[in-house]
Motif scaffolding. Sequence first.
Motif, mmCIF file in Angstrom:
data_model
loop_
_atom_site.group_PDB
_atom_site.id
_atom_site.type_symbol
_atom_site.label_atom_id
_atom_site.label_comp_id
_atom_site.label_asym_id
_atom_site.label_seq_id
_atom_site.Cartn_x
_atom_site.Cartn_y
_atom_site.Cartn_z
ATOM 1 N N LYS A 10 0.837 -1.200 0.000
ATOM 2 C CA LYS A 10 0.000 0.000 0.000
ATOM 3 C C LYS A 10 0.872 1.250 0.000
ATOM 4 N N PRO A 43 -3.723 -0.103 -4.477
ATOM 5 C CA PRO A 43 -3.759 0.408 -5.857
ATOM 6 C C PRO A 43 -5.158 0.482 -6.452
ATOM 7 N N ASP A 44 -6.099 -0.277 -5.890
ATOM 8 C CA ASP A 44 -7.458 -0.269 -6.431
ATOM 9 C C ASP A 44 -8.424 0.553 -5.583
ATOM 10 N N GLU A 45 -7.888 1.328 -4.641
ATOM 11 C CA GLU A 45 -8.759 2.125 -3.764
ATOM 12 C C GLU A 45 -8.215 3.540 -3.596
ATOM 13 N N ALA A 90 0.693 2.365 -8.768
ATOM 14 C CA ALA A 90 -0.504 1.617 -9.167
ATOM 15 C C ALA A 90 -0.169 0.576 -10.233
ATOM 16 N N GLU A 91 0.753 0.910 -11.132
ATOM 17 C CA GLU A 91 1.140 -0.040 -12.184
ATOM 18 C C GLU A 91 1.963 -1.191 -11.614
ATOM 19 N N GLY A 97 -0.652 -2.901 -8.744
ATOM 20 C CA GLY A 97 -2.037 -3.205 -9.083
ATOM 21 C C GLY A 97 -2.202 -4.602 -9.658
ATOM 22 N N THR A 98 -3.440 -5.035 -9.764
ATOM 23 C CA THR A 98 -3.744 -6.334 -10.342
ATOM 24 C C THR A 98 -3.551 -6.272 -11.849
ATOM 25 N N SER A 103 -4.067 -6.588 -15.673
ATOM 26 C CA SER A 103 -5.292 -6.762 -16.460
ATOM 27 C C SER A 103 -5.217 -8.069 -17.229
#
Length: 288
Positions: A168, A256-258, A277-278, A281-282, A284
């Motif tokens: 985070k 990253p998703d919040e 975030a990149e 993050g999850t 794609s």
Amino acid sequence: MQKPRESIYKRYVPTLIAESTDSPAYWFVFLTGTANLLLNRQDGLAAIPSAAKAEQLGFVPVRSLYIGSLEGSPCYAVEAPEGTQPTVGTDFHSLRTLYERMDEDLFHLAGRALQMLNWDATHRFCGRCGTALADARYEHAKICPSCGLSHYPRISPAVITAILKDGKILLAHSARFPNKMYGLIAGFTEAGETLEDCVRRETMEEVGISLKNIRYFGSQQWPFPNSLMIGFIAEYESGEITVDGEEIAEASWFGPDELPNIPPKVSIARKMIDWYAEEYGTPSQGTP
């Protein structure tokens, strides 16, 4: 760590003396005492007023400084007198509102122009003996003809840090941020500090935690009023978030998703948050 952007010096050459004073030039025009930039109602480079003389833009300059050449054409930083009205097809815009609308190179060059104008306006006399200053011949500086003291454009280094913990990122909200925006911990370097020490001090002062593994990310000039932002990535080491209540009103860890409302894309803060975030993050999922 930051993906390098193409250097502005592929388009812009910061020379001291114009080779020609009669060819059309680009004019970065600011209204006296403001950061309001005159622009044509066009996009890209065409937005920057072009003329052989500043007077052709409808005013007599308070000051005019040659700042180099852009794509082969001379560039000037110009201060327009108070009360100057834009001519047909042009408008004054606050430079702060342009960093998502303007080409990044042009935004940074406009920032350079603004800083040079402010420096020229505030460095007319020697701070040591009071004598009127003269322009240096071979560099952007002013020289006191009496005591010989050199005066250079002021640049204020400031650190900005993306702090990571368990996947985070720490984001903080200041009361001066609009629209409940959250950003990164940042602050100016003090005398006698290294950049890394500044990262540690600012973080402890503003949110009360200790850091480890501090590493360089990238940098960005920021002309409000004369900052050089130096970005770092750091890892949480110890402590609990305790905001200072002055610089920082709220701070928390975000995945990253919040992510909350974050700074605009041209700012280094946003580039660092986008990197996070990149990286965290999850991924794609493509279509099989």
